[in-house]
Motif scaffolding. Sequence first.
Motif, PDB file in Angstrom:
ATOM      1  N   SER A 498     -32.957 -23.008   3.280  1.00  7.98           N
ATOM      2  CA  SER A 498     -34.143 -24.197   2.602  1.00  7.98           C
ATOM      3  C   SER A 498     -35.488 -22.274   1.931  1.00  7.98           C
ATOM      4  N   ASN A 499     -35.824 -23.166   1.175  1.00 12.86           N
ATOM      5  CA  ASN A 499     -37.353 -22.656   0.636  1.00 12.86           C
ATOM      6  C   ASN A 499     -38.492 -23.762   1.104  1.00 12.86           C
ATOM      7  N   ASN A 500     -39.067 -24.511   1.741  1.00 15.81           N
ATOM      8  CA  ASN A 500     -40.007 -25.265   2.073  1.00 15.81           C
ATOM      9  C   ASN A 500     -41.878 -24.918   1.655  1.00 15.81           C
ATOM     10  N   TYR A 501     -42.333 -25.942   0.374  1.00 15.96           N
ATOM     11  CA  TYR A 501     -43.267 -25.802   0.208  1.00 15.96           C
ATOM     12  C   TYR A 501     -43.884 -27.186   1.032  1.00 15.96           C
ATOM     13  N   ASN A 502     -45.592 -26.818   1.194  1.00 14.38           N
ATOM     14  CA  ASN A 502     -46.073 -27.933   1.577  1.00 14.38           C
ATOM     15  C   ASN A 502     -47.827 -27.656   1.145  1.00 14.38           C
ATOM     16  N   LEU A 503     -47.531 -29.299   0.494  1.00 14.40           N
ATOM     17  CA  LEU A 503     -49.396 -28.708  -0.047  1.00 14.40           C
ATOM     18  C   LEU A 503     -50.193 -30.029   0.823  1.00 14.40           C
ATOM     19  N   PHE A 524     -44.912 -32.436  -1.401  1.00 16.33           N
ATOM     20  CA  PHE A 524     -43.811 -31.079  -0.430  1.00 16.33           C
ATOM     21  C   PHE A 524     -42.863 -31.001  -1.533  1.00 16.33           C
ATOM     22  N   ILE A 525     -42.215 -29.604  -1.752  1.00 16.79           N
ATOM     23  CA  ILE A 525     -41.112 -28.867  -2.539  1.00 16.79           C
ATOM     24  C   ILE A 525     -39.997 -28.375  -1.506  1.00 16.79           C
ATOM     25  N   ARG A 526     -38.144 -28.855  -1.243  1.00 15.95           N
ATOM     26  CA  ARG A 526     -37.361 -28.277  -0.759  1.00 15.95           C
ATOM     27  C   ARG A 526     -36.397 -27.914  -1.646  1.00 15.95           C
ATOM     28  N   HIS A 527     -36.228 -25.814  -1.388  1.00 14.50           N
ATOM     29  CA  HIS A 527     -34.904 -25.652  -1.895  1.00 14.50           C
ATOM     30  C   HIS A 527     -34.129 -25.542  -1.236  1.00 14.50           C
ATOM     31  N   LYS A 552     -32.236 -29.794  -4.578  1.00  7.78           N
ATOM     32  CA  LYS A 552     -33.694 -29.528  -5.044  1.00  7.78           C
ATOM     33  C   LYS A 552     -34.365 -30.906  -4.357  1.00  7.78           C
ATOM     34  N   ILE A 553     -35.500 -31.143  -3.754  1.00  7.10           N
ATOM     35  CA  ILE A 553     -35.801 -32.239  -2.571  1.00  7.10           C
ATOM     36  C   ILE A 553     -37.311 -32.105  -3.542  1.00  7.10           C
TER      37      ILE A 553
END
Length: 708
Positions: A498-503, A524-527, A552-553
């Motif tokens: 997974s590619n996990n993005y957080n802001l 957040f975004i999770r691929h 995709k989340i």
Amino acid sequence: MTLSSVEAFSDNPVVSSVSSDGHDSIYFNLDAVTVVGKSDGRKLREGALNVNAVEIKTDVNRMTNLNSLVNRSAGVKVRREGGAGSDLDLSINGLSGNSIRYFIDGVPLDSRGSQVNLDNIPLNLVDRVELYKGVVPIHLSSDALGGVVNIVTKKKRENYLDASYGFGSFHTHSADVAAQWFIPKTAVAIRPSFEISSSRNDYKMKGVEIWSEEQDKFIFTDLKRFHDDYLSINTGIEAGVSGVAWADAFYVNAGYTKIDKEIQTGAMQNKVYGMAQRRAHAWYVGTRYAKTFGKIGARFNFSHTWDHSETVDTAYRKYSWDGSWMPASGNEMRNGARTWRVYNRPLTVFNAGLDYEFLENHNIAFAYMLNRRGNRQTDKADRQFEPTNDIITKHILSLAYSHALFEQRWQNMFFVKDYINSTSIRQNEHATIVGTDKIDPDATKSYCGAGVGSRFTLLQEISFKASYEHSVRLPLSRELLGNGTTVLANLALKPEESNNYNLGIIGTLYAGDVNVFTYEVNGFIRHVQNYIRANVSEREGYMQYLNEPAIKIKGMDFDLGYVWDRKLSVKVNGSWNDARNMRKYKTDGNPSATYKNRVPNKPWLFANAEVSYTFSNITRYSDKLRIEADHEWINWYYLNWEAYGSASSKAKIPTQNITSLSISYSWLSDRYNISLQCDNIFDCLAYDNYMLQKPGRAFYAKFRIYLH
């Protein structure tokens, strides 16, 4: 948030601001001057990573457990398959189940036994629970995909005895003891702990289907569960030294856990069992060491667990919800031959790390984790079963660099990880179903991950956080090898990536001397590739984990708190996550009907609210009275893929509103404590995994004594 007095001196009282998820601030009243300090939990939340800190102090007097407390945290949802002792599923920002890893003081929680979870840890042993969302620090050396739950136990240097007993509805009983004793004139500490809990779980099931002889048809009625007893025993002892010349901390520990559980249903509640049961026990030993040599810090943890469990399914019977049964051609759970499956799953864990501060505020760190799980299966009843001995070994290596700039206002962290997975698979039962014919039984594979985290404080009232990680999650033994009851093996499972993005944004605002506001908002975004999802066979009533090629989340969560005069506390948090299947075509080239469908059987919109008020020094006995109301709201969601079936026939779990109330009273500076509570006060119908009913209205009482 709730505010309570910690201790007072004649002229300069010291008061701690305690939120519903922990201490947020410490106030030193020096005449007209108030000095504010932040707790460890608040400092953690204001760091570079997306993390919640749930502190336990305000809830330790209640008849509750860590699962219930964690469930009230922003972005987190705990789902159960029934009452006490039932299997559970914890979700963090849309990723759940085995995507989440559990630790206690940095050591994997399953080192205490594969059946141990947050329910079985004595509450009075815990200081706080750390919930890392999306990005995991290297000191935990984990292959988690969605996040990590780390239980931090009490570390204060004081002698104490903390004992409690609680009881309540559904024949539920619980007793906990935790203590610490420093041998006089030495640095040696001894820390015993003990937990025992039991429940009949005989709560009422509403609207279940049974056959009526009088009416000569199936009818729906309300009946109590009749085969769901639960017993948990968890005991341990730790001894060692701290603050000596050769070690900052050196401890050895040993313990024993025992968990017995009758099995009432399969993965769907239309499958009713009356004799099947699961028994488990485990012995464990371990040691931990930490020492700082100048600018170098070293640590290691080692543990070995002898884990034994049995699943007994030997009755050729088919049960109904009224307890009646008729003879059947096969056993209850598999409809096959009698089985008394025995699992021996030894676990060895070694975790080590080095930290080096080569410049002021510049640090480099290395971590290594070994996790070796065996899986030897035999059967006492099925003579045709061939014993197996599978082994799964994981190696995780991590390297990180971190620094702080502009007087700690800007913090950054960069890291890389290498995940190595080795398997030795020998089982071949139901080869075409569990995937034995699709794998190399002896394989070693490596996967790489990396990430970054950053936090910048603009003002005391506002800080910005951002983080990213390419993470890998290796399948657990439960997913690959099954659990011996309702979960079949799937040996062909692939690791999740997974590619996990957080802001996020976080801050604290003070208005006068009596008003404190806290807030935090995160997106957040999770691929996810090869997303591992539990799939249930409604006909057979068992579960098996499968890979979904692409999920995709995206989503967000918020957490708002207000405290007035260290008495009134109000807290609200909410979460929204949108998990979609992004697989456009099936393996045969045809379009996928579930393309862009929301992932089923997962709550995607939910919120929590808490209000409490604390009365202090009501009498001359240094007492406190705390009244708290909690509310949980969960929006409806589909049980299966929304593309399947007509609108009128689609099964969905309805919207739920659960309200609970508790009253706690303490006197003699928290030496004696008593609490009363009512969970689900309006007796609302509550569901969880695959529409399995949870208990209705329940009453509990608890008494606790704390000596120090």
